[in-house]
Design an enzyme around this catalytic site. Structure first.
Site, PDB file in Angstrom:
ATOM      1  N   ARG A  10       0.833  -1.218   0.000  1.00 29.06           N
ATOM      2  CA  ARG A  10       0.000   0.000   0.000  1.00 29.06           C
ATOM      3  C   ARG A  10       0.866   1.267   0.000  1.00 29.06           C
ATOM      4  O   ARG A  10       0.452   2.313  -0.458  1.00 29.06           O
ATOM      5  CB  ARG A  10      -0.986  -0.005   1.176  1.00 29.06           C
ATOM      6  CG  ARG A  10      -1.861   1.247   1.256  1.00 29.06           C
ATOM      7  CD  ARG A  10      -3.192   1.018   1.978  1.00 29.06           C
ATOM      8  NE  ARG A  10      -3.039   0.260   3.191  1.00 29.06           N
ATOM      9  CZ  ARG A  10      -2.478   0.723   4.322  1.00 29.06           C
ATOM     10  NH1 ARG A  10      -2.036   1.960   4.382  1.00 29.06           N
ATOM     11  NH2 ARG A  10      -2.387  -0.040   5.378  1.00 29.06           N
ATOM     12  N   TYR A  62     -15.679  15.204 -16.364  1.00 29.36           N
ATOM     13  CA  TYR A  62     -16.125  13.825 -16.162  1.00 29.36           C
ATOM     14  C   TYR A  62     -17.180  13.754 -15.049  1.00 29.36           C
ATOM     15  O   TYR A  62     -17.040  14.399 -14.008  1.00 29.36           O
ATOM     16  CB  TYR A  62     -14.900  12.981 -15.800  1.00 29.36           C
ATOM     17  CG  TYR A  62     -15.176  11.509 -15.743  1.00 29.36           C
ATOM     18  CD1 TYR A  62     -15.451  10.794 -16.896  1.00 29.36           C
ATOM     19  CD2 TYR A  62     -15.162  10.833 -14.535  1.00 29.36           C
ATOM     20  CE1 TYR A  62     -15.711   9.444 -16.844  1.00 29.36           C
ATOM     21  CE2 TYR A  62     -15.414   9.475 -14.476  1.00 29.36           C
ATOM     22  CZ  TYR A  62     -15.685   8.784 -15.638  1.00 29.36           C
ATOM     23  OH  TYR A  62     -15.940   7.443 -15.579  1.00 29.36           O
ATOM     24  N   ASP A  86      -6.804  17.034 -16.337  1.00 27.22           N
ATOM     25  CA  ASP A  86      -7.131  15.641 -16.641  1.00 27.22           C
ATOM     26  C   ASP A  86      -6.800  15.436 -18.119  1.00 27.22           C
ATOM     27  O   ASP A  86      -7.475  15.970 -19.000  1.00 27.22           O
ATOM     28  CB  ASP A  86      -8.626  15.392 -16.354  1.00 27.22           C
ATOM     29  CG  ASP A  86      -9.040  13.953 -16.623  1.00 27.22           C
ATOM     30  OD1 ASP A  86      -8.371  13.274 -17.420  1.00 27.22           O
ATOM     31  OD2 ASP A  86     -10.066  13.519 -16.045  1.00 27.22           O
ATOM     32  N   LYS A 114      -8.211   4.053 -19.850  1.00 24.21           N
ATOM     33  CA  LYS A 114      -8.568   4.387 -21.243  1.00 24.21           C
ATOM     34  C   LYS A 114      -7.368   4.117 -22.168  1.00 24.21           C
ATOM     35  O   LYS A 114      -6.958   2.988 -22.282  1.00 24.21           O
ATOM     36  CB  LYS A 114      -9.053   5.828 -21.304  1.00 24.21           C
ATOM     37  CG  LYS A 114     -10.037   6.208 -20.177  1.00 24.21           C
ATOM     38  CD  LYS A 114     -11.353   5.455 -20.256  1.00 24.21           C
ATOM     39  CE  LYS A 114     -12.184   5.550 -18.977  1.00 24.21           C
ATOM     40  NZ  LYS A 114     -12.457   6.899 -18.495  1.00 24.21           N
TER      41      LYS A 114
HETATM   42  C1  LIG Z   1     -12.939   7.534 -17.274  1.00 25.52           C
HETATM   43  C2  LIG Z   1     -12.488   8.888 -16.901  1.00 25.52           C
HETATM   44  C3  LIG Z   1     -12.200   9.216 -15.576  1.00 25.52           C
HETATM   45  C4  LIG Z   1     -12.361   8.217 -14.434  1.00 25.52           C
HETATM   46  O1  LIG Z   1     -11.493   7.145 -14.576  1.00 25.52           O
HETATM   47  P1  LIG Z   1     -11.779   5.672 -13.948  1.00 25.52           P
HETATM   48  O2  LIG Z   1     -10.540   4.947 -14.313  1.00 25.52           O
HETATM   49  O3  LIG Z   1     -13.017   5.157 -14.582  1.00 25.52           O
HETATM   50  O4  LIG Z   1     -11.930   5.876 -12.487  1.00 25.52           O
HETATM   51  C5  LIG Z   1     -11.755  10.490 -15.302  1.00 25.52           C
HETATM   52  N1  LIG Z   1     -11.626  11.414 -16.283  1.00 25.52           N
HETATM   53  C6  LIG Z   1     -11.899  11.135 -17.568  1.00 25.52           C
HETATM   54  C7  LIG Z   1     -11.748  12.186 -18.602  1.00 25.52           C
HETATM   55  C8  LIG Z   1     -12.344   9.868 -17.930  1.00 25.52           C
HETATM   56  O5  LIG Z   1     -12.644   9.598 -19.203  1.00 25.52           O
END
Ligand SMILES: *Cc1c(COP(=O)(O)O)cnc(C)c1O
Length: 411
Positions: free
Chosen positions: A58, A111, A183, A208
């Protein structure tokens, strides 16, 4: 690691060397919960932070560290910290930078779960957010408060793919001592590196494009050692949203092909955007690589390539969108993005369904809007599927009012 090598080479070599003990080419998967000390002194020194070394997964794990080093290198960051999900990285950034009573500026269209977290932070921590449409120096100046600590951005904006000028807003924030968090999930560090434009932290849903194969959930947050250190050593340790070694290993496997995947995603997306634009059943196409995109020049300056996401409006309104989605045969109807396969979703009834209709239309999310995460399949197969699904809508073109694009270009 040599910075004379290019990014696509560093993805493969760079921070990952063959294992010193065994010579294994693939990174070792250190699937362990804890690490054994040679004697009590070693244990004590590691706990006191007087000696480098692992203690408990952790707190840190060699496989997870490898992924962190790799993403930090790609983003041009000093340090990175991995999380169990993209939302883990979002909450790590926000909770790391914000305290009780602070104020946050945020680009509109973020998001959905990030939006949810901000609501939670308002309720529990009295952290208030002001959402700013297409943030610019002037718009931010109007919304800023003495207690503003963070500017949080997503660019390209989901799902309308507008572009925010990172250079302009980061310069503004720097003058005011406000930290900028970006992000960068949609662009990936292959196409856009926000730290180079002056951002303080950059984060990814590694679920992603970084993973790319739809088999893992993870997140990474990058920035200076000064900012990342406490988020890794205190916040992540105590909140516990840690990435598992196996998931880090899957991400290390996926990320090696990120550069070639992105090239193909973009090449396919550019072609699909142009084909959609020319199709009679398509009203409007949002793609930062099309000359009719309102921030086309900004996208060219800020991003190496315009990305693999394309949004478009079909003729026939909500019914048209439903008809189109249910006729798809190869493209997959799902909400994630950045997969090798082409993924399609309907923001108004899926990712943005919880946003009130009025706010949704203010964000440009109409009932006829479709979001496409263009995959790396053969382009002719993707287009064949989209075209056959669009076919019945062409009959409704008379009532559709297709937008005219005066600056349509053939190159
Ligand atoms: C999917 C996504 C998230 C969240 O990510 P997870 O891995 O599903 O927790 C945050 N920001 C964007 C732009 C995303 O497409």
């Amino acid at each position: 690691m040599s910075h004379t090598q290019n990014r696509s080479t560093r993805l493969i070599h760079g921070t990952s060397q063959p294992c010193e003990q065994t010579g294994a080419l693939a990174p070792p998967l250190v699937q362990t919960s804890t690490f054994v000390f040679r004697d009590w002194q070693e244990g004590a020194r590691r706990f006191a932070g007087e000696e480098e070394g692992y203690v408990y997964t952790r707190l840190g794990n060699p496989t997870v560290s490898q992924l962190e080093e790799k993403v930090a290198d790609l983003e041009g960051a000093e340090a990175a910290v991995a999380f169990a999900s993209g939302m883990g990285a979002v909450s790590g950034a926000l909770m790391g930078l914000l305290g009780h009573g602070d104020h946050l500026l945020c680009s509109r269209g973020i998001y959905g779960c990030t939006h949810g977290l901000l609501g939670w932070m308002k309720e529990k921590m009295n952290v208030c957010t002001t959402f700013v449409d297409r943030p610019s120096r002037e718009r931010l100046e109007k919304a800023v408060r003495p207690e503003t600590k963070v500017l949080y951005l997503e660019t390209p904006v989901n799902p309308t793919l507008e572009i925010i000028d990172l250079n302009e807003v980061c310069l503004w924030a720097k003058e005011r001592g406000i930290k900028v968090v970006v992000d960068n999930t949609f662009a990936t560090p292959i196409l856009q590196r926000p730290l180079e434009w002056g951002a303080d932290l950059v984060l990814h849903s590694a679920t992603k494009y970084i993973g790319g194969h739809g088999d893992v959930i993870g997140g990474v947050l990058c920035g200076s050692s000064q900012l990342i250190g406490p988020i890794r050593d205190q916040l992540r340790k105590d909140v516990g949203a840690v990435l598992s070694p196996f998931d880090a290993w899957l991400l290390l496997r996926g990320i090696r092909t990120l550069a070639v995947r992105m090239e193909r995603h973009v090449a396919n997306a550019e072609k699909i955007a142009r084909l959609l634009l020319a199709h009679p059943a398509v009203k409007k196409v949002d793609y930062p690589g099309l000359p009719n995109h309102p921030q086309y020049r900004l996208a060219q300056r800020q991003m190496d390539l315009p990305g693999g996401m394309v949004s478009f409006q079909v003729c026939g309104g909500l019914e048209g969108a439903r008809l189109f989605l249910d006729r798809l045969k190869m493209c997959l109807l799902t909400v994630s993005l950045g997969d090798v396969a082409t993924l399609v979703q309907h923001p108004a009834s899926m990712t943005h369904a919880i946003v009130p209709e009025e706010e949704r239309s203010a964000m440009g999310i109409t009932d006829d809007l479709i979001r496409l995460s263009v995959g790396i399949e053969d382009i002719s197969d993707i287009w064949t599927d989209l075209e056959q699904a669009l076919h019945p809508l062409s009959e409704q073109v008379g009532e559709c009012g297709k937008e005219e694009f005066s600056c349509k270009k053939s190159s």
